[in-house]
Design an enzyme around this catalytic site. Structure first.
Site, PDB file in Angstrom:
ATOM      1  N   GLY A  30      -7.870 -40.660 -22.315  1.00 15.21           N
ATOM      2  CA  GLY A  30      -7.681 -40.000 -21.014  1.00 15.21           C
ATOM      3  C   GLY A  30      -6.451 -40.531 -20.308  1.00 15.21           C
ATOM      4  O   GLY A  30      -5.624 -41.209 -20.922  1.00 15.21           O
ATOM      5  N   ASN A  31      -6.308 -40.211 -19.045  1.00 22.03           N
ATOM      6  CA  ASN A  31      -5.203 -40.769 -18.261  1.00 22.03           C
ATOM      7  C   ASN A  31      -5.614 -40.890 -16.796  1.00 22.03           C
ATOM      8  O   ASN A  31      -6.709 -40.487 -16.421  1.00 22.03           O
ATOM      9  CB  ASN A  31      -3.924 -39.928 -18.445  1.00 22.03           C
ATOM     10  CG  ASN A  31      -4.084 -38.516 -17.933  1.00 22.03           C
ATOM     11  OD1 ASN A  31      -4.256 -38.292 -16.745  1.00 22.03           O
ATOM     12  ND2 ASN A  31      -4.071 -37.543 -18.846  1.00 22.03           N
ATOM     13  N   ARG A  32      -4.727 -41.446 -15.971  1.00 23.67           N
ATOM     14  CA  ARG A  32      -5.079 -41.818 -14.602  1.00 23.67           C
ATOM     15  C   ARG A  32      -5.024 -40.684 -13.594  1.00 23.67           C
ATOM     16  O   ARG A  32      -5.212 -40.916 -12.403  1.00 23.67           O
ATOM     17  CB  ARG A  32      -4.101 -42.892 -14.105  1.00 23.67           C
ATOM     18  CG  ARG A  32      -4.281 -44.225 -14.736  1.00 23.67           C
ATOM     19  CD  ARG A  32      -3.136 -45.127 -14.278  1.00 23.67           C
ATOM     20  NE  ARG A  32      -3.156 -46.383 -14.988  1.00 23.67           N
ATOM     21  CZ  ARG A  32      -3.839 -47.445 -14.598  1.00 23.67           C
ATOM     22  NH1 ARG A  32      -4.563 -47.406 -13.503  1.00 23.67           N
ATOM     23  NH2 ARG A  32      -3.803 -48.557 -15.299  1.00 23.67           N
ATOM     24  N   ALA A  98      -2.154 -33.317 -15.797  1.00 18.41           N
ATOM     25  CA  ALA A  98      -1.611 -34.329 -16.709  1.00 18.41           C
ATOM     26  C   ALA A  98      -2.276 -34.091 -18.065  1.00 18.41           C
ATOM     27  O   ALA A  98      -3.271 -34.734 -18.422  1.00 18.41           O
ATOM     28  CB  ALA A  98      -1.918 -35.725 -16.193  1.00 18.41           C
TER      29      ALA A  98
END
Ligand code: C5P
Length: 224
Positions: A30-32, A98
């Site tokens: 995943g990402n922030r 994102a």
């Protein structure tokens, strides 16, 4: 054109948040991204009278009032499918998500076990670029991309605008206090033939200014 009706009757599709790429039933890449910027933009578009479809990755955010339709997805492939289903009718596409650049080549339907032979090696494959795919359509909506950069923001953003053939690109400098996941942001807005710095502000204030600029350029392009 007076404020608060710049997008009356205009259909806007916005993607927002991260994507999660599952590795096995309990793990993912995943990402922030929090989705806050995309949701603030959805709210600002509604305030200008737009019909908004919001396609959200895994986020913990309430749907802004007035959003016509929200579609929740998890992975980049699901986000792509959800965008492509509605893009034919869109006048403007704003890609704030994102989207994970890669997913695992092979999802394991069983939890990958720790074992004596050491850490597993994950093979990754590239995800489709949703923004570039929408921009390559003919006819296509007015296309706005985002770019999170840690250095040389303006140069990287201009290169991205041209390579992905966008109508506008909003670039932000990412560090610990601003940009991804934070409440504040600052943007460098770039379009073919011009640019403008939108200084640091809350994401909601910034979204209002950004949507006003998008509306202005969208109408200017339509008039030509
Ligand atoms: O090239 P980069 O990932 O920095 O571009 C960011 C922009 O492209 C964002 O608008 C993002 O939503 C979009 N994007 C996309 N699909 C991908 C990767 C990025 O739509 N697979």
């Amino acid at each position: 054109m007076s404020h608060e009706n710049a997008l009356v009757g205009v259909k806007v599709v916005i993607d927002a948040g991260p994507t999660y790429e599952d590795i096995d039933p309990v793990r993912f890449l995943g990402n922030r991204s929090s989705g806050k910027m995309g949701f603030a933009i959805a709210e600002a578009c509604v305030a200008e009278g737009a019909d908004v479809i919001l396609i959200a990755g895994p986020v913990a955010l309430a749907t802004p009032g007035g959003v016509a339709c929200r579609v929740d997805v998890r992975s980049a492939l699901q986000m792509r499918d959800a965008v492509m289903k509605v893009i034919d009718n869109a006048d403007i596409f704003i890609a704030t998500a994102a989207v994970a650049d890669w997913r695992v080549a092979e999802y394991s339907s069983r939890k990958i076990k720790k074992n004596a032979s050491g850490a597993p090696v994950l093979e990754l494959v590239e995800n489709p670029d949703i923004l570039a795919e929408v921009a390559a359509r003919d006819p296509r909506p007015f296309v706005v991309g985002f770019a999170a950069e840690t250095d040389h923001v303006a140069e990287h953003a201009r290169e991205k605008l041209e390579r992905k053939k966008l109508d506008m690109l909003a670039a932000n400098h990412v560090d610990e206090n601003i940009g991804i996941g934070a409440d504040d942001n600052a943007l460098e807005l770039i379009w073919p033939g011009g640019s403008e710095t939108l200084p640091r502000a809350s994401k909601s204030q910034l979204a209002k200014t950004l949507v006003a600029r998008i509306a202005a350029r969208y109408h200017a392009r339509k008039a030509t």
